[in-house]
Design a protein around this motif. Structure first.
Motif, PDB file in Angstrom:
ATOM      1  N   VAL A  12       0.774  -1.096  -0.174  1.00 57.18           N
ATOM      2  CA  VAL A  12       0.007  -0.002   0.041  1.00 57.18           C
ATOM      3  C   VAL A  12       0.783   1.271  -0.016  1.00 57.18           C
ATOM      4  CG1 VAL A  12      -1.620   1.275   1.300  1.00 57.18           C
ATOM      5  CG2 VAL A  12      -1.921  -1.106   1.156  1.00 57.18           C
ATOM      6  N   ALA A  13       1.795   1.326   0.789  1.00 56.20           N
ATOM      7  CA  ALA A  13       2.888   2.412   0.708  1.00 56.20           C
ATOM      8  C   ALA A  13       3.632   2.524  -0.358  1.00 56.20           C
ATOM      9  CB  ALA A  13       3.795   2.245   2.051  1.00 56.20           C
ATOM     10  N   ASN A  14       3.931   1.528  -0.869  1.00 55.99           N
ATOM     11  CA  ASN A  14       4.574   1.594  -2.241  1.00 55.99           C
ATOM     12  C   ASN A  14       3.701   2.154  -3.334  1.00 55.99           C
ATOM     13  OD1 ASN A  14       6.900   0.605  -1.266  1.00 55.99           O
ATOM     14  ND2 ASN A  14       6.619  -1.202  -1.800  1.00 55.99           N
ATOM     15  N   ARG A  15       2.459   1.838  -3.428  1.00 60.81           N
ATOM     16  CA  ARG A  15       1.512   2.269  -4.497  1.00 60.81           C
ATOM     17  C   ARG A  15       1.263   3.827  -4.154  1.00 60.81           C
ATOM     18  NH1 ARG A  15       0.357   2.791  -9.541  1.00 60.81           N
ATOM     19  NH2 ARG A  15      -1.845   2.842  -9.935  1.00 60.81           N
ATOM     20  N   LEU A  55      -9.172   1.298  -0.952  1.00 55.37           N
ATOM     21  CA  LEU A  55      -7.836   1.346  -1.273  1.00 55.37           C
ATOM     22  C   LEU A  55      -7.932   1.023  -2.651  1.00 55.37           C
ATOM     23  CD1 LEU A  55      -5.956  -0.130   1.869  1.00 55.37           C
ATOM     24  CD2 LEU A  55      -5.851   2.462   1.131  1.00 55.37           C
ATOM     25  N   GLU A  56      -8.244   0.085  -3.218  1.00 54.70           N
ATOM     26  CA  GLU A  56      -8.449  -0.392  -4.581  1.00 54.70           C
ATOM     27  C   GLU A  56      -8.859   0.759  -5.500  1.00 54.70           C
ATOM     28  OE1 GLU A  56      -9.525  -4.803  -5.682  1.00 54.70           O
ATOM     29  OE2 GLU A  56     -11.297  -3.564  -4.529  1.00 54.70           O
ATOM     30  N   LYS A  57      -9.890   1.437  -5.086  1.00 52.24           N
ATOM     31  CA  LYS A  57     -10.404   2.416  -5.984  1.00 52.24           C
ATOM     32  C   LYS A  57      -9.214   3.713  -5.934  1.00 52.24           C
ATOM     33  CE  LYS A  57     -15.138   1.420  -5.517  1.00 52.24           C
ATOM     34  NZ  LYS A  57     -16.432   1.617  -4.567  1.00 52.24           N
ATOM     35  N   VAL A  58      -9.011   4.277  -4.991  1.00 60.19           N
ATOM     36  CA  VAL A  58      -8.078   5.306  -4.499  1.00 60.19           C
ATOM     37  C   VAL A  58      -6.780   5.235  -5.103  1.00 60.19           C
ATOM     38  CG1 VAL A  58      -7.053   6.904  -3.067  1.00 60.19           C
ATOM     39  CG2 VAL A  58      -9.245   6.272  -2.627  1.00 60.19           C
ATOM     40  N   LEU A  59      -6.259   4.061  -5.071  1.00 59.33           N
ATOM     41  CA  LEU A  59      -4.846   3.472  -5.549  1.00 59.33           C
ATOM     42  C   LEU A  59      -4.846   2.852  -6.984  1.00 59.33           C
ATOM     43  CD1 LEU A  59      -3.334   2.170  -2.357  1.00 59.33           C
ATOM     44  CD2 LEU A  59      -3.045   4.464  -3.267  1.00 59.33           C
ATOM     45  N   ALA A  63      -6.996  -5.512  -5.193  1.00 59.31           N
ATOM     46  CA  ALA A  63      -6.682  -6.060  -3.805  1.00 59.31           C
ATOM     47  C   ALA A  63      -5.561  -7.042  -3.870  1.00 59.31           C
ATOM     48  CB  ALA A  63      -8.037  -6.353  -3.070  1.00 59.31           C
ATOM     49  N   GLU A  64      -5.832  -8.005  -4.733  1.00 60.15           N
ATOM     50  CA  GLU A  64      -4.700  -9.279  -4.843  1.00 60.15           C
ATOM     51  C   GLU A  64      -3.264  -8.508  -5.011  1.00 60.15           C
ATOM     52  OE1 GLU A  64      -7.178  -8.914  -7.405  1.00 60.15           O
ATOM     53  OE2 GLU A  64      -8.442 -10.258  -6.469  1.00 60.15           O
ATOM     54  N   SER A  65      -3.132  -7.231  -5.444  1.00 55.63           N
ATOM     55  CA  SER A  65      -1.804  -6.759  -5.727  1.00 55.63           C
ATOM     56  C   SER A  65      -1.114  -6.524  -4.357  1.00 55.63           C
ATOM     57  CB  SER A  65      -1.484  -5.511  -6.606  1.00 55.63           C
ATOM     58  OG  SER A  65      -2.261  -4.588  -6.115  1.00 55.63           O
TER      59      SER A  65
END
Length: 71
Positions: A12-15, A55-59, A63-65
């Motif tokens: 999450v942080a990396n993305r 998080l999926e939408k914003v980033l 989710a799997e990633s």
């Protein structure tokens, strides 16, 4: 600390950083506190399912990633 929580948080942080977002911006966009984002990114807490969807939408990522070891 769970390895899965750590992996999720790192991804999450990396993305977030790839997109040039601050923790504050991500928190605001997902409707949680900066502290929550910080705890998730450091692997202290795992997110609830509803937050994973946000998080999926914003980033703009599946989710799997967030659960993959990309090293």
């Amino acid at each position: 600390m769970s390895e899965l929580k750590k992996l999720f948080g790192q991804n999450v942080a990396n993305r977030r950083k790839e997109l040039g977002l601050s923790q504050e911006a991500l928190a605001e966009a997902t409707g949680v506190t900066v502290e929550t984002i910080s705890h998730i990114e450091r692997g202290i807490h795992g997110p609830r399912f509803g937050l994973i969807e946000k998080l999926e939408k914003v980033l703009d990522a599946k989710a799997e990633s967030f659960f993959r070891n990309n090293s």
